[in-house]
Write a protein that holds these residues in place. Sequence first.
Motif, PDB file in Angstrom:
ATOM      1  N   TYR A  75       0.837  -1.208   0.000  1.00  0.00           N
ATOM      2  CA  TYR A  75       0.000   0.000   0.000  1.00  0.00           C
ATOM      3  C   TYR A  75       0.871   1.258   0.000  1.00  0.00           C
ATOM      4  O   TYR A  75       0.642   2.197  -0.772  1.00  0.00           O
ATOM      5  CB  TYR A  75      -0.929  -0.014   1.204  1.00  0.00           C
ATOM      6  CG  TYR A  75      -1.595   1.306   1.512  1.00  0.00           C
ATOM      7  CD1 TYR A  75      -2.556   1.846   0.650  1.00  0.00           C
ATOM      8  CD2 TYR A  75      -1.270   2.024   2.659  1.00  0.00           C
ATOM      9  CE1 TYR A  75      -3.162   3.062   0.928  1.00  0.00           C
ATOM     10  CE2 TYR A  75      -1.877   3.235   2.952  1.00  0.00           C
ATOM     11  CZ  TYR A  75      -2.816   3.757   2.080  1.00  0.00           C
ATOM     12  OH  TYR A  75      -3.414   4.967   2.369  1.00  0.00           O
ATOM     13  N   GLU A  79       2.397   1.977  -3.320  1.00  0.00           N
ATOM     14  CA  GLU A  79       1.460   2.631  -4.238  1.00  0.00           C
ATOM     15  C   GLU A  79       1.371   4.128  -3.939  1.00  0.00           C
ATOM     16  O   GLU A  79       1.271   4.956  -4.861  1.00  0.00           O
ATOM     17  CB  GLU A  79       0.077   1.983  -4.141  1.00  0.00           C
ATOM     18  CG  GLU A  79       0.021   0.541  -4.618  1.00  0.00           C
ATOM     19  CD  GLU A  79       0.364   0.391  -6.093  1.00  0.00           C
ATOM     20  OE1 GLU A  79       0.108   1.342  -6.867  1.00  0.00           O
ATOM     21  OE2 GLU A  79       0.895  -0.662  -6.471  1.00  0.00           O
ATOM     22  N   LYS A 103       4.358   5.915  -5.434  1.00  0.00           N
ATOM     23  CA  LYS A 103       4.215   6.146  -6.877  1.00  0.00           C
ATOM     24  C   LYS A 103       3.423   7.424  -7.160  1.00  0.00           C
ATOM     25  O   LYS A 103       3.708   8.145  -8.109  1.00  0.00           O
ATOM     26  CB  LYS A 103       3.506   4.965  -7.542  1.00  0.00           C
ATOM     27  CG  LYS A 103       4.299   3.671  -7.562  1.00  0.00           C
ATOM     28  CD  LYS A 103       3.439   2.559  -8.164  1.00  0.00           C
ATOM     29  CE  LYS A 103       4.103   1.209  -8.048  1.00  0.00           C
ATOM     30  NZ  LYS A 103       3.226   0.116  -8.571  1.00  0.00           N
ATOM     31  N   LEU A 141      -6.982   4.552  -5.382  1.00  0.00           N
ATOM     32  CA  LEU A 141      -6.477   3.179  -5.410  1.00  0.00           C
ATOM     33  C   LEU A 141      -7.597   2.171  -5.194  1.00  0.00           C
ATOM     34  O   LEU A 141      -7.539   1.045  -5.703  1.00  0.00           O
ATOM     35  CB  LEU A 141      -5.394   2.996  -4.334  1.00  0.00           C
ATOM     36  CG  LEU A 141      -4.083   3.741  -4.569  1.00  0.00           C
ATOM     37  CD1 LEU A 141      -3.198   3.681  -3.325  1.00  0.00           C
ATOM     38  CD2 LEU A 141      -3.353   3.155  -5.772  1.00  0.00           C
ATOM     39  N   THR A 201      -6.880  -1.292  -7.383  1.00  0.00           N
ATOM     40  CA  THR A 201      -5.537  -1.643  -6.898  1.00  0.00           C
ATOM     41  C   THR A 201      -5.585  -2.274  -5.512  1.00  0.00           C
ATOM     42  O   THR A 201      -4.948  -3.306  -5.261  1.00  0.00           O
ATOM     43  CB  THR A 201      -4.639  -0.396  -6.864  1.00  0.00           C
ATOM     44  OG1 THR A 201      -4.519   0.136  -8.189  1.00  0.00           O
ATOM     45  CG2 THR A 201      -3.256  -0.742  -6.327  1.00  0.00           C
TER      46      THR A 201
END
Length: 286
Positions: free
Chosen positions: A68, A71, A74, A251, A256
């Motif tokens: 997590y 992500e 990113k 997300l 995701t």
Amino acid sequence: MKKKSIAIIMASVLLAVLAGCGGKAEEAPAGGKDSKQTVIKVALNNVPNPPFIFKDDKDNSVGYTVDYFKELEKKFPEYKFEYDLVDKEAQILGVDTGKYTLTGNLFKNPEREKKFHFAGKEFGYYITALVVDKNRDDIHSLDDMGGKKLAPLPIADALRSIINDYNKAHPGKEVQIEDIEKFVVGDSLKVVANGKVDAALLNVNQFEEANKKMQLDLKVGGIVSKEPIFLMYNKQQTELAAEFDKATEELLQDGTLSKLADKWLGVDFFKDVDSVNEGYKFRQSK
């Protein structure tokens, strides 16, 4: 006069720097000559909690929570994430004093909400379940526990609040439970295995990990609930929390987080409890 003015200016700058240290993110070089990243100091639990965070065979931190944060990294190249693995008390104290910007995998409760700023959006769930002897087929939900004994839990424990709420809503059909000072997963499993109680209420993954090590003849009778877990921030970090909330929602919407849940838990815990229960049964039958 000039020396006096310079001294006053320097003192003012020093005070401004000191005032900015309380829980605020720091700036650090980001490779380029003039570019900088804001440092986000994250405290995570040093006690293995698979599949959320634990060490692989190469001593790397892995799990749902780790992925997590990858992500989030990113989505926020302007931030430099730095991680410390510490115990829960150090996590909470560190966020309170500003040593850490935030921590994760925590339940909300009134006491914590007075001192800290919580994310508005949960990034995952702990799945709670009733653990029973493998030969029992009469306990699948709290409705089946009326008049039966549950393994003891501390009064302040988050799992205990589930039982307290259930008992208030079902007078005359209360679950029997005793108080203890400290919750230990292994102890809860032992009293189920030796027949002193009918069931234990546990995090599914804690049960699976402990049951594997202890080699007990126990099973999950049924999924009871899914309890949201949040990022918890220093009180000053409201803007950062809003940014991460937005990213977490993105997300979730793009699938995701559901993929990460399925990867690490074998079920999508963002679905409703009935779906999670069915998914868990399917997972166990594989």
